[in-house]
Design an enzyme around this catalytic site. Structure first.
Site, PDB file in Angstrom:
ATOM      1  N   LYS A 221       0.831  -1.211   0.000  1.00  0.00           N
ATOM      2  CA  LYS A 221       0.000   0.000   0.000  1.00  0.00           C
ATOM      3  C   LYS A 221       0.865   1.260   0.000  1.00  0.00           C
ATOM      4  O   LYS A 221       2.015   1.268   0.459  1.00  0.00           O
ATOM      5  CB  LYS A 221      -0.934  -0.004   1.211  1.00  0.00           C
ATOM      6  CG  LYS A 221      -2.040  -1.073   1.165  1.00  0.00           C
ATOM      7  CD  LYS A 221      -3.134  -0.703   0.195  1.00  0.00           C
ATOM      8  CE  LYS A 221      -4.180  -1.800   0.042  1.00  0.00           C
ATOM      9  NZ  LYS A 221      -5.071  -1.920   1.201  1.00  0.00           N
ATOM     10  N   ARG A 255      -4.117 -10.284   3.810  1.00  0.00           N
ATOM     11  CA  ARG A 255      -4.235 -10.378   2.354  1.00  0.00           C
ATOM     12  C   ARG A 255      -2.960  -9.804   1.750  1.00  0.00           C
ATOM     13  O   ARG A 255      -2.665  -8.615   1.924  1.00  0.00           O
ATOM     14  CB  ARG A 255      -5.469  -9.601   1.896  1.00  0.00           C
ATOM     15  CG  ARG A 255      -5.758  -9.665   0.399  1.00  0.00           C
ATOM     16  CD  ARG A 255      -7.037  -8.905   0.071  1.00  0.00           C
ATOM     17  NE  ARG A 255      -7.361  -8.967  -1.351  1.00  0.00           N
ATOM     18  CZ  ARG A 255      -6.900  -8.115  -2.267  1.00  0.00           C
ATOM     19  NH1 ARG A 255      -6.092  -7.107  -1.903  1.00  0.00           N
ATOM     20  NH2 ARG A 255      -7.246  -8.243  -3.531  1.00  0.00           N
TER      21      ARG A 255
END
Length: 275
Positions: A221, A255
């Site tokens: 991210k 995840r």
């Protein structure tokens, strides 16, 4: 605690690793690498060899600014890969917000619907409720992918996320979806600034009062890029560190793109008595 899915009752007494399979041309970190059916299927097999517990297959990018994809295009991308993945003997998740795509996948036998919009699309709840046992992951997101990072603001971030996830959980319970089928995702990077993400991360355990397992998606991210100065393809170490911290803060599922490294790190984490 368990996560009930179509074919599997997943034991969450130890952290589980969900491997990401993006069959899209424009994903923020691996767009185009696995966008044809054969490459996507091969990647599924590779992630299982690396130790993935669950495969999460998506055909529409949710990166900031991503353009929407038609139902037809999304189905063309995901259905061949889902068909192959369902033969591999592991739980298979579909990352989609479209009820039409959900229905086709559930008819095929998919185990989990992972929806960044938390089943808010018309008929999405009905689609999942009509299925006798599929799992579902509900995520918090402010706005929608094309504009979610424009100027996200919150009066009380944790309260907003917690209330949203509680409300969506109750909607599903009212529709007859058993609690053991539901997992919750705080939605790191979805309509949140770097400061929002870090505040939510530090306070993640406070979401455990909702009584459902938590899934955390920190892999590659942009917040990790801000913290480290690394590009998307250089964020393996920060991604693994974030996954371990997420588990330490109560996440039952992480995840990730980098399955092997995450699995190895979790083995050390567990051996150190931190489980």
């Amino acid at each position: 605690m368990f996560w009930q899915t179509t074919r599997f009752r997943i034991d969450l007494s130890r952290p589980r690793v969900m491997g990401i399979v993006n069959v899209t041309p424009d994903s923020f970190s691996d767009g185009g690498r696995f966008s044809d059916a054969s490459a996507g299927a091969a990647h599924c097999e590779q992630l299982l060899k690396e130790g993935a517990d669950i495969l999460d297959i998506g055909g529409e990018s949710s990166r900031p600014g991503a353009a929407p994809v038609s139902v037809e295009d999304e189905l063309a991308r995901v259905m061949p890969v889902l068909t192959e993945a369902l033969q591999l003997g592991c739980p298979v998740s579909l990352d989609t917000a479209k009820p039409e795509v959900m229905q086709r996948a559930l008819d095929l036998g998919v185990d989990i619907i992972n929806d960044i919009q938390a089943l808010r699309a018309p008929s999405a709840v009905d689609c999942v409720a009509a299925h006798p046992g599929c799992g579902v992951c509900l995520m918090h997101m402010q706005g929608e992918p094309r504009s979610m990072q424009a100027a996200p603001t919150y009066d009380d971030l944790l309260s907003t996320v917690r209330s949203f996830l509680a409300e969506r959980t109750q909607v599903l319970l009212n529709a007859g979806i058993a609690a053991e089928r539901i997992v919750l995702d705080p939605g790191y990077g979805f309509g949140k600034t770097v400061d929002h993400n870090l505040e939510l991360f530090r306070r993640q355990r406070e979401l455990m009062v909702l009584g459902r397992p938590l899934l955390a998606g920190w892999s590659r991210k942009s917040t990790l890029g801000v913290l480290t100065g690394r590009g998307p393809g250089e964020r393996l170490v920060p991604s693994v560190a974030a996954a371990l911290a997420a588990v330490q803060h109560g996440a039952s599922i992480v995840r990730v793109h980098d399955v092997a490294a995450t699995v190895d790190a979790l083995k050390v984490w567990s051996a150190a008595g931190l489980a």
